[in-house]
Design an enzyme around this catalytic site. Structure first.
Site, PDB file in Angstrom:
ATOM      1  N   GLY A 121      75.345 -26.259 -25.563  1.00 35.17           N
ATOM      2  CA  GLY A 121      74.093 -26.859 -26.041  1.00 35.17           C
ATOM      3  C   GLY A 121      73.444 -27.556 -24.860  1.00 35.17           C
ATOM      4  O   GLY A 121      74.113 -28.308 -24.126  1.00 35.17           O
TER       5      GLY A 121
ATOM      6  N   ASP B  68      66.818 -23.964 -24.724  1.00 32.93           N
ATOM      7  CA  ASP B  68      67.581 -24.152 -23.483  1.00 32.93           C
ATOM      8  C   ASP B  68      66.672 -24.362 -22.285  1.00 32.93           C
ATOM      9  O   ASP B  68      67.053 -24.981 -21.297  1.00 32.93           O
ATOM     10  CB  ASP B  68      68.499 -22.961 -23.241  1.00 32.93           C
TER      11      ASP B  68
HETATM   12  O1  MRU Z   1      75.390 -20.899 -25.659  1.00 24.66           O
HETATM   13  P1  MRU Z   1      75.130 -22.251 -26.268  1.00 24.66           P
HETATM   14  O2  MRU Z   1      75.981 -22.536 -27.451  1.00 24.66           O
HETATM   15  O3  MRU Z   1      75.160 -23.333 -25.233  1.00 24.66           O
HETATM   16  O4  MRU Z   1      73.631 -22.154 -26.779  1.00 24.66           O
HETATM   17  C1  MRU Z   1      73.021 -23.296 -27.301  1.00 24.66           C
HETATM   18  C2  MRU Z   1      71.663 -23.051 -27.835  1.00 24.66           C
HETATM   19  O5  MRU Z   1      71.123 -21.980 -27.744  1.00 24.66           O
HETATM   20  C3  MRU Z   1      70.960 -24.234 -28.433  1.00 24.66           C
HETATM   21  O6  MRU Z   1      70.083 -23.835 -29.440  1.00 24.66           O
HETATM   22  C4  MRU Z   1      70.153 -24.946 -27.331  1.00 24.66           C
HETATM   23  O7  MRU Z   1      70.978 -25.259 -26.248  1.00 24.66           O
HETATM   24  C5  MRU Z   1      69.517 -26.170 -27.831  1.00 24.66           C
HETATM   25  S1  MRU Z   1      70.708 -27.382 -28.182  1.00 24.66           S
HETATM   26  C6  MRU Z   1      70.021 -28.808 -28.678  1.00 24.66           C
END
Ligand code: MRU
Length: 321
Positions: free
Chosen positions: A49, A235
């Protein structure tokens, strides 16, 4: 897990993290005492995240800084530069990681006592993240109505941030605090199931009604289940508003437009990357093919088949498909 439990903390000069790969089955904490442990935790999605990755990286630098406290200024800075370089190689898409590293390093480089400065800056970033999420929740809750059914993707809750509110789930949590009866539909989020494992876990822990669906069911849910809004995290948001978020988000945005359902991206300023003009320039992480080939340790794709595994989609509804 208590509602207010923190995803990542800095305690006794150690980075303490929930190992999210084990959820929902097991709530186990990892204590990192060296930068390799922190980097590995980010790479293998023990902590994930965008905001959580940023805060974790900042704490990793604080840890290295404090381990070198008392050494000559140049030595502290050299240790920090090496740690920063390692952390930058963990995951490419979430800009919060680079933002956090840059912020701690800038503060350390200009301080008399870089160790103290790095630790202070990391702590400030952690507090700001908690505060920002609460504000995202307050603003977002104004858009929510009693009876809303909110579809979300991946996990953009407490577990994706420093803790408590999260980003995309913050409006839901605040709306519930305000007495609005809103409920969550959580996309499973193949291949690593952040929606099924983490969002559903968080919602159940907080007593918020949640229904899990696979991505392939989103169109059905919009047409037949009365989804009223889609809220996702991000992200990286490019200067023109193009948004990269977990793979599957792009498809949801297209579906939302088709069904006339409002689609919102909830993110802090640390996710906005003014140096990247459009979604085309956002670096997209491709992860190991085994994440798709195996499910729960069992091979589900025959050997010899090609596998596509982009972790993020570069654009959502802010740019035409
Ligand atoms: O691969 P991840 O689990 O790190 O992906 C996370 C996401 O896509 C979230 O939606 C994004 O980081 C926003 S978190 C507040």
């Amino acid at each position: 897990m208590g509602v207010a439990m923190k995803t990542v903390e800095f305690r006794d000069a150690e980075v303490v993290l929930i190992d999210q790969t084990l959820l929902p089955g097991e709530l186990r904490f990892i204590r990192c005492r060296d930068i390799e442990c922190v980097a590995e935790a980010i790479e293998s999605l023990r902590v994930r995240g965008a905001p959580a990755i940023g805060v974790t990286a900042a704490f990793g630098l604080a840890m290295v800084a404090l381990q070198n406290r008392g050494e000559a200024r140049e030595k502290v800075l050299a240790a920090l530069e090496a740690a920063a370089e390692r952390l930058e190689r963990t995951r490419p898409t979430a800009v919060n990681l680079f933002w956090a590293i840059e912020r701690v390093m800038r503060r350390a480089r200009t301080a008399q006592d870089p160790a103290e400065a790095a630790a202070e800056e990391a702590d400030a970033m952690y507090r700001e993240d908690l505060e920002t999420n609460r504000k995202i929740g307050e603003h977002g809750a104004e858009l929510l109505r009693d009876g809303d059914r909110i579809l979300t993707h991946c996990n953009a809750g407490a577990l994706a941030t420093a803790g408590v509110y999260g980003t995309a789930l913050a409006p839901v949590k605040v709306a519930r605090e305000q007495g609005k009866r809103v409920e969550v539909y959580a996309d499973e989020t193949r291949p690593l199931l952040q929606g099924a494992r983490l969002t559903a876990f968080e919602m159940v822990q907080e007593g918020i009604p949640v229904t899990v669906l696979t991505e392939g069911m989103a169109a059905f849910a919009m047409r037949e289940e009365g989804i009223t809004k889609v809220i996702v995290g991000a992200d990286r948001i490019a200067a023109n508003g193009d948004t990269a978020n977990k793979i599957g988000t792009y498809g949801l945005a297209v579906l939302a437009r088709e069904h006339g359902i409002p689609f919102y991206v909830a993110a802090p300023l640390s996710t906005i990357d003014r140096a990247t003009p459009t979604g085309e320039e956002i670096p997209i992480e491709f992860r190991d093919r085994t994440e798709v080939e195996f499910f729960n340790g069992r091979r589900v794709v025959p050997e010899g088949a090609g596998v596509l595994n982009p972790a993020f989609a570069p654009r959502t509804n802010t740019s035409p498909g």
